[in-house]
Design a protein around this motif. Structure first.
Motif, PDB file in Angstrom:
ATOM      1  N   PHE A  44      -3.567   1.352  -1.118  1.00 36.19           N
ATOM      2  CA  PHE A  44      -2.243   0.714  -1.330  1.00 36.19           C
ATOM      3  C   PHE A  44      -2.009  -0.464  -2.531  1.00 36.19           C
ATOM      4  O   PHE A  44      -3.134  -1.151  -2.608  1.00 36.19           O
ATOM      5  N   ASP A  45      -1.051  -0.187  -3.325  1.00 34.20           N
ATOM      6  CA  ASP A  45      -0.937  -1.130  -4.378  1.00 34.20           C
ATOM      7  C   ASP A  45       0.609  -1.513  -4.185  1.00 34.20           C
ATOM      8  O   ASP A  45       1.314  -0.757  -4.434  1.00 34.20           O
ATOM      9  N   VAL A  46       1.001  -2.718  -4.283  1.00 31.75           N
ATOM     10  CA  VAL A  46       2.595  -3.098  -4.126  1.00 31.75           C
ATOM     11  C   VAL A  46       3.066  -2.703  -5.335  1.00 31.75           C
ATOM     12  O   VAL A  46       4.481  -2.341  -5.274  1.00 31.75           O
ATOM     13  N   LYS A  47       2.400  -2.407  -6.567  1.00 30.30           N
ATOM     14  CA  LYS A  47       3.062  -2.051  -7.622  1.00 30.30           C
ATOM     15  C   LYS A  47       3.544  -0.713  -7.663  1.00 30.30           C
ATOM     16  O   LYS A  47       4.306  -0.208  -8.530  1.00 30.30           O
ATOM     17  N   LEU A  48       3.181   0.012  -6.622  1.00 28.90           N
ATOM     18  CA  LEU A  48       3.421   1.572  -6.497  1.00 28.90           C
ATOM     19  C   LEU A  48       4.509   1.770  -5.452  1.00 28.90           C
ATOM     20  O   LEU A  48       4.746   2.896  -4.991  1.00 28.90           O
ATOM     21  N   THR A  49       5.217   0.643  -5.084  1.00 30.44           N
ATOM     22  CA  THR A  49       5.955   0.773  -3.871  1.00 30.44           C
ATOM     23  C   THR A  49       7.470   0.946  -4.395  1.00 30.44           C
ATOM     24  O   THR A  49       7.884   0.491  -5.504  1.00 30.44           O
ATOM     25  N   ILE A  54       7.354   0.313   0.711  1.00 30.52           N
ATOM     26  CA  ILE A  54       6.545   1.569   1.209  1.00 30.52           C
ATOM     27  C   ILE A  54       6.104   2.311  -0.025  1.00 30.52           C
ATOM     28  O   ILE A  54       6.907   2.260  -1.396  1.00 30.52           O
ATOM     29  N   LEU A  55       5.373   3.330  -0.112  1.00 34.89           N
ATOM     30  CA  LEU A  55       4.822   3.790  -1.182  1.00 34.89           C
ATOM     31  C   LEU A  55       5.881   4.943  -1.734  1.00 34.89           C
ATOM     32  O   LEU A  55       6.718   5.410  -0.911  1.00 34.89           O
ATOM     33  N   HIS A  56       6.241   4.976  -3.213  1.00 32.17           N
ATOM     34  CA  HIS A  56       7.394   5.595  -3.827  1.00 32.17           C
ATOM     35  C   HIS A  56       6.883   7.035  -3.667  1.00 32.17           C
ATOM     36  O   HIS A  56       5.957   7.434  -3.778  1.00 32.17           O
ATOM     37  N   ALA A  57       8.186   7.839  -3.416  1.00 30.02           N
ATOM     38  CA  ALA A  57       7.931   9.138  -3.233  1.00 30.02           C
ATOM     39  C   ALA A  57       7.684   9.719  -4.537  1.00 30.02           C
ATOM     40  O   ALA A  57       6.866  10.766  -4.390  1.00 30.02           O
ATOM     41  N   GLU A  98      -3.196   1.119   4.277  1.00 33.89           N
ATOM     42  CA  GLU A  98      -4.092   0.487   3.540  1.00 33.89           C
ATOM     43  C   GLU A  98      -4.605   1.308   2.428  1.00 33.89           C
ATOM     44  O   GLU A  98      -5.038   1.123   1.317  1.00 33.89           O
ATOM     45  N   ARG A  99      -4.855   2.565   2.803  1.00 34.74           N
ATOM     46  CA  ARG A  99      -5.191   3.849   1.743  1.00 34.74           C
ATOM     47  C   ARG A  99      -4.278   4.910   2.024  1.00 34.74           C
ATOM     48  O   ARG A  99      -3.779   5.423   3.014  1.00 34.74           O
ATOM     49  N   PHE A 100      -4.681   5.866   1.247  1.00 35.25           N
ATOM     50  CA  PHE A 100      -3.806   7.180   1.199  1.00 35.25           C
ATOM     51  C   PHE A 100      -4.709   8.580   0.676  1.00 35.25           C
ATOM     52  O   PHE A 100      -5.508   8.258  -0.294  1.00 35.25           O
ATOM     53  N   LEU A 101      -4.547   9.358   1.425  1.00 33.91           N
ATOM     54  CA  LEU A 101      -5.379  10.588   1.183  1.00 33.91           C
ATOM     55  C   LEU A 101      -4.300  11.712   0.846  1.00 33.91           C
ATOM     56  O   LEU A 101      -3.380  12.032   1.658  1.00 33.91           O
ATOM     57  N   ILE A 123      -3.523   5.816   5.774  1.00 32.74           N
ATOM     58  CA  ILE A 123      -4.804   5.544   6.548  1.00 32.74           C
ATOM     59  C   ILE A 123      -4.860   4.155   6.831  1.00 32.74           C
ATOM     60  O   ILE A 123      -4.592   3.034   5.612  1.00 32.74           O
ATOM     61  N   SER A 124      -4.729   3.718   7.962  1.00 35.49           N
ATOM     62  CA  SER A 124      -4.984   2.221   8.509  1.00 35.49           C
ATOM     63  C   SER A 124      -5.694   2.107   9.515  1.00 35.49           C
ATOM     64  O   SER A 124      -6.840   2.921   9.578  1.00 35.49           O
ATOM     65  N   ASP A 125      -5.472   1.268  10.393  1.00 33.89           N
ATOM     66  CA  ASP A 125      -6.367   1.169  11.809  1.00 33.89           C
ATOM     67  C   ASP A 125      -5.668   2.371  12.703  1.00 33.89           C
ATOM     68  O   ASP A 125      -4.641   2.665  12.546  1.00 33.89           O
ATOM     69  N   GLY A 126      -6.527   3.091  13.303  1.00 37.02           N
ATOM     70  CA  GLY A 126      -6.209   4.403  13.960  1.00 37.02           C
ATOM     71  C   GLY A 126      -6.177   5.597  13.268  1.00 37.02           C
ATOM     72  O   GLY A 126      -6.768   5.607  12.147  1.00 37.02           O
TER      73      GLY A 126
END
Length: 149
Positions: A44-49, A54-57, A98-101, A123-126
């Motif tokens: 995750f990077d706030v510059k990509l929201t 939230i993550l930009h489409a 936290e991460r994206f796959l 991907i985060s907790d859970g």
């Protein structure tokens, strides 16, 4: 799935991915390369929201396009290359994590046209959460100046 002799497709994909400045810009890494399947991950990077944090489409679409394109690249002959000619993205859940796959898999291989499906997960907790899907059509390019590997 029938495919042409793909030689050392893993090395070719890693080399090609390394030349893709767009993926480097968003902090994406090639994490898994199999015959007919590729995974790309990024933090995750706030510059990509977008404006809601939230993550930009567009980022999701770009990463899924690369995952699907490199999956297609894994099933072609070493002298050919791939260009995306069409895709459709379904955004199913906000891109919070936290991460994206991003996983691309070949649905229908071909000598000229290849169809791939992609899935994006937060991907985060859970457990990982499905946030988007893509269907893409790739064209196999041979002998075109300026488009190689």
């Amino acid at each position: 799935m029938t495919v042409e002799n793909s030689g050392d497709f893993r090395a070719r994909i890693r080399t090609s991915f390394g030349r893709q400045a767009a993926m480097a810009t968003i902090g994406a890494e090639l994490t898994r390369v199999e015959h007919g399947m590729v995974e790309i991950e990024m933090p995750f990077d706030v510059k990509l929201t977008q404006q809601h944090g939230i993550l930009h489409a567009g980022i999701i679409a770009a990463a899924l396009d690369s995952a699907c394109g490199f999956a297609a690249y894994s099933v072609i002959d070493p002298s050919a290359s791939i260009l995306t000619i069409e895709f459709k993205v379904n955004l199913m859940s906000p891109g919070r994590g936290e991460r994206f796959l991003f996983r691309g898999e070949i649905t229908k291989p071909g000598t000229t046209i290849i169809v791939a499906d992609g899935r994006a997960y937060a991907i985060s907790d859970g457990p990982a959460k499905l946030i988007a899907s893509m269907t893409g059509t790739m064209m196999v390019i041979r002998g075109r100046e300026g488009i190689t590997g």
